[in-house]
Design a protein around this motif. Structure first.
Motif, PDB file in Angstrom:
ATOM      1  N   PRO A   1       1.007  -1.216  -0.144  1.00 37.89           N
ATOM      2  CA  PRO A   1       0.019  -0.005   0.034  1.00 37.89           C
ATOM      3  C   PRO A   1       0.932   1.221   0.102  1.00 37.89           C
ATOM      4  CG  PRO A   1      -0.925  -1.689   1.528  1.00 37.89           C
ATOM      5  CD  PRO A   1       0.345  -1.953   1.077  1.00 37.89           C
ATOM      6  N   ALA A   2       0.450   2.528  -0.857  1.00 39.92           N
ATOM      7  CA  ALA A   2       1.158   3.489  -0.750  1.00 39.92           C
ATOM      8  C   ALA A   2       1.229   4.232   0.491  1.00 39.92           C
ATOM      9  CB  ALA A   2       0.513   4.472  -1.973  1.00 39.92           C
ATOM     10  N   ALA A   3       2.266   5.003   0.619  1.00 34.39           N
ATOM     11  CA  ALA A   3       2.378   5.654   1.693  1.00 34.39           C
ATOM     12  C   ALA A   3       1.546   6.990   2.223  1.00 34.39           C
ATOM     13  CB  ALA A   3       3.638   6.023   2.192  1.00 34.39           C
ATOM     14  N   SER A   4       0.978   7.567   0.965  1.00 32.08           N
ATOM     15  CA  SER A   4       0.240   8.825   0.854  1.00 32.08           C
ATOM     16  C   SER A   4      -0.765   8.510   0.075  1.00 32.08           C
ATOM     17  CB  SER A   4       1.184  10.085   0.700  1.00 32.08           C
ATOM     18  OG  SER A   4       1.416   9.749  -0.797  1.00 32.08           O
ATOM     19  N   LEU A   5      -2.060   9.375   0.125  1.00 33.91           N
ATOM     20  CA  LEU A   5      -2.953   9.630  -0.623  1.00 33.91           C
ATOM     21  C   LEU A   5      -2.635   9.920  -1.919  1.00 33.91           C
ATOM     22  CD1 LEU A   5      -6.154   9.201  -0.852  1.00 33.91           C
ATOM     23  CD2 LEU A   5      -6.534  11.495   0.002  1.00 33.91           C
TER      24      LEU A   5
ATOM     25  N   VAL B   1     -16.485 -13.348   5.085  1.00 33.27           N
ATOM     26  CA  VAL B   1     -16.262 -12.700   3.812  1.00 33.27           C
ATOM     27  C   VAL B   1     -16.445 -11.339   3.581  1.00 33.27           C
ATOM     28  CG1 VAL B   1     -17.135 -13.144   1.216  1.00 33.27           C
ATOM     29  CG2 VAL B   1     -16.808 -15.145   2.809  1.00 33.27           C
ATOM     30  N   ALA B   2     -17.634 -10.724   4.201  1.00 29.13           N
ATOM     31  CA  ALA B   2     -17.683  -9.308   4.034  1.00 29.13           C
ATOM     32  C   ALA B   2     -16.514  -8.650   4.379  1.00 29.13           C
ATOM     33  CB  ALA B   2     -19.129  -8.888   4.571  1.00 29.13           C
ATOM     34  N   LEU B   3     -16.267  -8.995   5.930  1.00 24.97           N
ATOM     35  CA  LEU B   3     -15.200  -8.215   6.712  1.00 24.97           C
ATOM     36  C   LEU B   3     -13.794  -8.298   5.743  1.00 24.97           C
ATOM     37  CD1 LEU B   3     -15.149  -7.132   9.632  1.00 24.97           C
ATOM     38  CD2 LEU B   3     -13.981  -9.299  10.318  1.00 24.97           C
ATOM     39  N   LYS B   4     -13.646  -9.475   5.180  1.00 27.48           N
ATOM     40  CA  LYS B   4     -12.334  -9.496   4.494  1.00 27.48           C
ATOM     41  C   LYS B   4     -12.524  -8.737   2.947  1.00 27.48           C
ATOM     42  CE  LYS B   4     -10.305 -14.050   5.669  1.00 27.48           C
ATOM     43  NZ  LYS B   4      -9.833 -15.454   5.027  1.00 27.48           N
ATOM     44  N   THR B   5     -13.571  -8.603   2.646  1.00 25.16           N
ATOM     45  CA  THR B   5     -13.718  -7.972   1.345  1.00 25.16           C
ATOM     46  C   THR B   5     -13.724  -6.425   1.545  1.00 25.16           C
ATOM     47  OG1 THR B   5     -15.628  -9.677   0.622  1.00 25.16           O
ATOM     48  CG2 THR B   5     -15.233  -7.302  -0.427  1.00 25.16           C
ATOM     49  N   LEU B   6     -14.018  -6.087   2.775  1.00 30.44           N
ATOM     50  CA  LEU B   6     -13.765  -4.494   3.111  1.00 30.44           C
ATOM     51  C   LEU B   6     -12.116  -4.324   3.126  1.00 30.44           C
ATOM     52  CD1 LEU B   6     -14.536  -1.684   4.248  1.00 30.44           C
ATOM     53  CD2 LEU B   6     -14.830  -2.590   6.216  1.00 30.44           C
ATOM     54  N   GLY B   7     -11.523  -5.209   3.917  1.00 33.78           N
ATOM     55  CA  GLY B   7     -10.242  -4.997   4.086  1.00 33.78           C
ATOM     56  C   GLY B   7      -9.403  -5.097   2.821  1.00 33.78           C
ATOM     57  N   LEU B   8      -9.679  -6.331   2.347  1.00 35.50           N
ATOM     58  CA  LEU B   8      -8.630  -6.520   0.994  1.00 35.50           C
ATOM     59  C   LEU B   8      -9.017  -5.466  -0.010  1.00 35.50           C
ATOM     60  CD1 LEU B   8      -6.815  -8.455  -0.615  1.00 35.50           C
ATOM     61  CD2 LEU B   8      -8.657  -9.621  -1.084  1.00 35.50           C
ATOM     62  N   LEU B   9     -10.107  -4.938  -0.393  1.00 40.40           N
ATOM     63  CA  LEU B   9     -10.314  -3.846  -1.229  1.00 40.40           C
ATOM     64  C   LEU B   9     -10.025  -2.753  -1.031  1.00 40.40           C
ATOM     65  CD1 LEU B   9     -11.916  -6.122  -2.642  1.00 40.40           C
ATOM     66  CD2 LEU B   9     -13.752  -4.507  -3.247  1.00 40.40           C
ATOM     67  N   THR B  10      -9.614  -2.572   0.325  1.00 36.35           N
ATOM     68  CA  THR B  10      -9.164  -1.178   0.714  1.00 36.35           C
ATOM     69  C   THR B  10      -7.742  -1.352   0.516  1.00 36.35           C
ATOM     70  OG1 THR B  10     -10.576  -0.823   2.566  1.00 36.35           O
ATOM     71  CG2 THR B  10      -8.584   0.370   2.977  1.00 36.35           C
ATOM     72  N   LEU B  11      -6.961  -2.376   0.751  1.00 35.41           N
ATOM     73  CA  LEU B  11      -5.284  -2.510   0.380  1.00 35.41           C
ATOM     74  C   LEU B  11      -5.195  -2.590  -1.038  1.00 35.41           C
ATOM     75  CD1 LEU B  11      -4.768  -5.398   3.092  1.00 35.41           C
ATOM     76  CD2 LEU B  11      -3.952  -3.155   3.369  1.00 35.41           C
ATOM     77  N   MET B  12      -6.128  -3.068  -1.693  1.00 36.89           N
ATOM     78  CA  MET B  12      -5.813  -3.125  -3.128  1.00 36.89           C
ATOM     79  C   MET B  12      -5.850  -1.797  -3.907  1.00 36.89           C
ATOM     80  SD  MET B  12      -8.090  -6.277  -4.470  1.00 36.89           S
ATOM     81  CE  MET B  12      -7.831  -6.072  -6.137  1.00 36.89           C
ATOM     82  N   ALA B  13      -6.685  -0.782  -3.273  1.00 35.37           N
ATOM     83  CA  ALA B  13      -6.972   0.466  -3.810  1.00 35.37           C
ATOM     84  C   ALA B  13      -5.737   1.276  -3.483  1.00 35.37           C
ATOM     85  CB  ALA B  13      -8.377   1.120  -3.085  1.00 35.37           C
ATOM     86  N   ALA B  14      -5.218   1.129  -2.385  1.00 32.60           N
ATOM     87  CA  ALA B  14      -3.976   1.763  -1.732  1.00 32.60           C
ATOM     88  C   ALA B  14      -2.666   1.217  -2.508  1.00 32.60           C
ATOM     89  CB  ALA B  14      -3.664   1.422  -0.026  1.00 32.60           C
TER      90      ALA B  14
ATOM     91  N   THR C   1      -6.236   4.836   4.233  1.00 38.66           N
ATOM     92  CA  THR C   1      -6.040   4.512   5.691  1.00 38.66           C
ATOM     93  C   THR C   1      -4.541   4.730   6.180  1.00 38.66           C
ATOM     94  OG1 THR C   1      -5.994   2.054   5.854  1.00 38.66           O
ATOM     95  CG2 THR C   1      -7.989   3.067   5.757  1.00 38.66           C
ATOM     96  N   SER C   2      -4.210   4.966   7.335  1.00 41.50           N
ATOM     97  CA  SER C   2      -2.959   4.881   7.778  1.00 41.50           C
ATOM     98  C   SER C   2      -2.327   3.254   8.011  1.00 41.50           C
ATOM     99  CB  SER C   2      -2.800   5.741   8.978  1.00 41.50           C
ATOM    100  OG  SER C   2      -3.573   5.144   9.960  1.00 41.50           O
ATOM    101  N   GLY C   3      -3.579   2.633   8.039  1.00 38.86           N
ATOM    102  CA  GLY C   3      -3.044   1.037   8.223  1.00 38.86           C
ATOM    103  C   GLY C   3      -4.085   0.239   8.441  1.00 38.86           C
ATOM    104  N   VAL C   4      -4.142  -0.945   7.730  1.00 39.91           N
ATOM    105  CA  VAL C   4      -5.176  -1.974   7.873  1.00 39.91           C
ATOM    106  C   VAL C   4      -4.890  -3.023   8.734  1.00 39.91           C
ATOM    107  CG1 VAL C   4      -6.877  -3.420   6.667  1.00 39.91           C
ATOM    108  CG2 VAL C   4      -6.098  -1.273   5.729  1.00 39.91           C
ATOM    109  N   TYR C   5      -5.456  -3.250   9.806  1.00 45.28           N
ATOM    110  CA  TYR C   5      -5.178  -4.332  10.792  1.00 45.28           C
ATOM    111  C   TYR C   5      -6.349  -5.384  10.986  1.00 45.28           C
ATOM    112  CZ  TYR C   5      -1.727  -0.651  12.048  1.00 45.28           C
ATOM    113  OH  TYR C   5      -0.694   0.132  12.145  1.00 45.28           O
ATOM    114  N   ALA C   6      -6.045  -6.359  11.180  1.00 43.29           N
ATOM    115  CA  ALA C   6      -7.154  -7.698  11.154  1.00 43.29           C
ATOM    116  C   ALA C   6      -6.777  -8.639  12.024  1.00 43.29           C
ATOM    117  CB  ALA C   6      -7.223  -8.269   9.641  1.00 43.29           C
ATOM    118  N   ASP C   7      -7.882  -8.944  12.912  1.00 44.31           N
ATOM    119  CA  ASP C   7      -7.840 -10.160  13.834  1.00 44.31           C
ATOM    120  C   ASP C   7      -8.697 -11.052  13.217  1.00 44.31           C
ATOM    121  OD1 ASP C   7      -7.169 -12.031  15.973  1.00 44.31           O
ATOM    122  OD2 ASP C   7      -9.051 -11.164  16.731  1.00 44.31           O
TER     123      ASP C   7
END
Length: 783
Positions: free
Chosen positions: A39-43, A342-355, A371-377
């Motif tokens: 993921p990129a460091a800035s918008l 799956v919905a939770l992972k879709t939100l996180g993964l698509l956010t990472l892909m966009a970055a 985001t400044s970071g994506v954290y998943a448990d």
């Protein structure tokens, strides 16, 4: 990037998406860059990557992918060249391949099919290429094993002498074979240790003097180089040494050229790899039917019809996920296997892909949060070796996440608070969410706890969501419904599976009053939601029908407008036809008037002659008897010049007499007919003395013709007649004449027009109008 962030990337399966991305890259280094994408460091950086991906996909759809197969790793070779080492043929061919790829991709970018600038222009401008060096390398090196003869004049000369020496050796050996055939195992020439030898029987080794180079495994055959061929073979070996030295010199020369252009080659290579990686992102976007995400306003996410990229497109159920606008926390509830994770992972993964600059598999207009970071448990990480239970492993991750997450971080909790006492687990879950919100994080969590549903309903900025479940079929629909808490449906599912009613009734009695009331409320909400869904579906159907009716109305209006336009055009065509008919009628009337005037003039001329004759009779005397009229004994041939007896006018016979005996004639601009007895031959030309004593021929003025009929003539003959006709018309100072060539195949017309273009006496020409003969005539304007 911290170990916790990297662990979250693994949990959300970003590396699997990057594996898909790397498969679309062509060069090995581009594949490595794809796998190392983060993921990129800035918008701004993320936006730059997204624009590059969109530009590459647009070019991909318009003109296909650029030719990137020539990218080869050249950094080690360039480094050795800079240290004075010589490159081998493979390394030099790799350099030439990179230069070819740079030139080809630069040409691809310069294609005029792309008029607007794009974010890839900077990468394309970095490509320089070096055509002379590329041609020099490929001209000298045919392949890894062969240097071309024309690589240098010296090499060509050495190889020419080598071929002559080898031929000489073969001739010598062939003579020996012919004369010593009985001493040989086979009548052939072979090589051992780079020397030409012949196979001699072991028992006849003294009968063929020479040098022994090898012995067969059985010992029955000796490979001997005859003494007569030794000198020639030595010369050949010397030439081979010269060849090796010349090849080394050529390779050193090419290496020096590569070293001189080393910076250009390295820059071309780096730019090509970057372009390869960008087009890999574009190909992945096309493969996933993805779209460019918009940057979320204030860091919000609004994913519409989002699909998990690792699920098959045909079977994945799209979901709508919103977070960060009117609420910063989303609590997702529902039965197991209903699609919460799956919905939770879709939100996180698509956010990472966009970055990362990747397009996301979601509908156009979707917004992705930076985001400044994506954290998943997510998932069960219990460990026997480390004495960690499910609850302990989750809690360890949660502690690390709360220690590292900050403002604008996206935190994803799966089954928050699970694995321990439900009361304590629910309380911990609420406290953890509150702490994450206090740190400025955006939170999405899945749970089964009713306490968290109540918390979401009673807390500002927290919203419920549920995964829909069809109790009738006992199957989840995988639809995410925001704003509605989910039900566990345990009683309904158990009843459908056959659990006796009395057991289910006993279980319901054990539920607290508040819990039962809450479940009843959820049931009513579910019923209301279903009714609203039905109403909305009905409204959407009505809207679609209205839209279809509108389109049909527009099509009908367009069809009516086209019919009106067609009718108007038909009316205009009819008006043009009437006008052209009127114009033709007017022109015909004018010609009739002209003919009438000519006939009146002819009658007046005849009347004048009668009066003159009467006057002569009244004068008396003995006038000379009139000369007898010369008449034709048989009809004159077409083209014969005659005189009309009634008017004294000269005319030209146009054809044979008709059934009434009338002969067609051309008299000036008029076509007339007359009987045979109304014609007489023209008078012969008379000689007239000129003052100087010379003789001049005088003749009556010939009639002036304004048109010539070439129909039936061959092209060459017709053009010759037309040019004579034009010359005569110019002499008579005519301004406009008409050439009749007919329509037919158009060959005669084309020949006439070609000749008119070359004739200096012609000012211009055009085809006839309606009433003039149209395309069957050409009207010529003379200078």
């Amino acid at each position: 990037m911290s170990a916790l962030t990297d662990k979250s990337l693994q949990t959300l399966e970003l590396p699997r998406v990057l594996d898909m991305l790397a498969a679309f890259a062509v060069s090995e280094e581009a594949k490595e860059r794809c796998l190392a994408l983060r993921p990129a460091a800035s918008l701004a950086e993320a936006g730059e990557r997204q624009e590059q991906t969109s530009a590459a996909r647009a070019m991909l759809e318009l003109r296909g992918a650029p030719a990137l197969s020539g990218i080869r790793p050249v950094a080690p070779a360039l480094s050795r060249a800079s240290l004075g080492g010589a490159l081998n043929t493979r390394e030099l061919l790799d350099v030439a391949s990179v230069l070819w790829a740079a030139r080809t991709v630069r040409s691809y970018a310069a294609d005029k099919g792309r008029a607007e600038p794009s974010r890839l222009d900077g990468l394309f401008r970095r490509l320089t290429g070096d055509k002379p060096l590329e041609d020099h390398i490929t001209g000298c090196i045919l392949n890894e094993e062969e240097i071309a003869d024309h690589a240098s004049g010296e090499l060509a000369s050495v190889r020419r002498h080598m071929r002559a020496a080898a031929s000489k050796i073969r001739d010598i050996l062939q003579k020996i074979i012919s004369s010593h055939a009985k001493y040989l195992q086979d009548a052939l020439i072979t090589q051992r240790n780079g020397r030409f030898v012949i196979p001699v029987k072991a028992e006849n080794k003294n009968d063929v003097p020479g040098l022994l180079h090898d012995v067969s495994s059985s010992g029955a055959t000796l490979f001997i180089e005859p003494a007569a061929a030794v000198q020639a073979s030595n010369e050949l070996r010397e030439l081979e040494g010269k060849e090796r030295k010349e090849i080394e010199r050529i390779l050193a020369e090419l290496t020096a050229e590569c070293d001189e252009s080393g910076d250009v080659i390295a820059e071309d290579y780096d730019a090509l790899v970057a372009i390869d990686a960008v087009f890999a992102r574009a190909k992945l976007s096309s493969e996933m039917d993805a779209s460019r995400p918009l940057p979320g306003r204030d860091g919000a996410a609004d994913l519409r019809r989002a699909r998990h990229p690792l699920l098959p497109k045909g079977t994945a159920v799209p979901v709508d996920i919103r977070l960060g606008k009117s609420f910063d926390t989303l609590v997702i509830t529902g039965p197991n296997t209903g699609g919460k994770t799956v919905a939770l992972k879709t939100l996180g993964l698509l956010t990472l892909m966009a970055a990362c600059g990747l397009h996301i598999p979601a509908a156009e207009g979707s917004e992705a949060a930076f985001t400044s970071g994506v954290y998943a448990d997510i998932g069960d990480e219990q460990s026997i070796a480390q004495s960690l239970s499910t609850f302990s492993s989750h809690m360890r991750n949660i502690v690390a996440i709360l220690n590292e997450a900050g403002p604008d971080s996206l935190v994803l909790f799966d089954e928050l608070g699970a694995g321990t006492d439900p009361v304590e687990g629910a309380a911990l879950a609420v406290a953890i969410i509150e702490q994450a919100r206090a740190q400025g994080c955006r939170v999405a969590a899945t749970t089964h706890y009713a306490e968290l549903k109540t918390y979401a309903m009673s807390t500002s900025g927290v919203e419920n969501a549920s995964c829909e479940f069809d109790v009738e079929t006992l199957r989840p629909t995988f639809r995410l419904l925001t704003g509605i808490p989910g039900r566990s449906n345990a009683f309904a599912i158990s009843q459908r599976l056959g659990l006796p009613e009395h057991i289910i009734g006993a279980a319901k009695q054990r539920i607290g009053v508040h819990d039962a009331a809450f479940e009843d409320m959820l049931s009513k909400l579910e019923s209301q939601r279903s009714a609203m869904e039905n109403h909305r579906a009905e409204a959407e159907r009505a809207l679609r029908q209205s839209e279809a009716d509108r389109r049909k109305s527009e099509e009908l209006r367009g069809r009516i407008e086209r019919e009106h336009e067609k009718a108007a055009e038909s009316a205009r065509a009819e008006a043009r036809r009437i006008l052209n008919g009127a114009r033709a009628a007017a022109e015909e009337a004018a010609r009739e008037i002209a003919r009438a005037k000519q006939n009146a003039a002819a009658e007046e001329l005849a009347e004048a002659r009668r009066k003159l004759n009467k006057a002569e009779d009244e004068l008396g005397g003995n006038p000379l008897p009139p000369e007898p009229e010369l008449l034709f004994e048989k009809p004159p041939a077409p083209g014969t010049e005659v005189v009309l007896i009634s008017t004294g006018t000269r005319a030209v016979v146009l054809g044979e007499a008709d059934k009434n005996g009338m002969i067609p004639l051309q008299a000036g601009i008029m076509k007339v007919t007359a009987p045979l007895d109304g014609l007489r031959p023209c008078e012969p030309k008379k000689e007239k003395k000129r003052p100087g004593g010379g003789v001049s021929l005088s003749r009556a003025p010939e009639p002036v013709s304004l048109e010539i009929d070439l129909r039936g003539q061959a092209s060459d003959d017709g053009v010759l007649l037309m040019e004579r006709f034009i010359d005569d018309a110019v002499m008579r100072r005519l301004e406009t004449v008409t050439v009749i060539h007919g329509k037919g195949t158009g060959a005669l017309r084309a020949a006439v027009h070609a000749a008119l273009k070359k004739n200096k006496s012609v000012k211009g020409f055009r085809l006839g109008k309606y009433g003039e003969g149209e395309t069957g005539v050409t009207v010529v304007t003379l200078r």
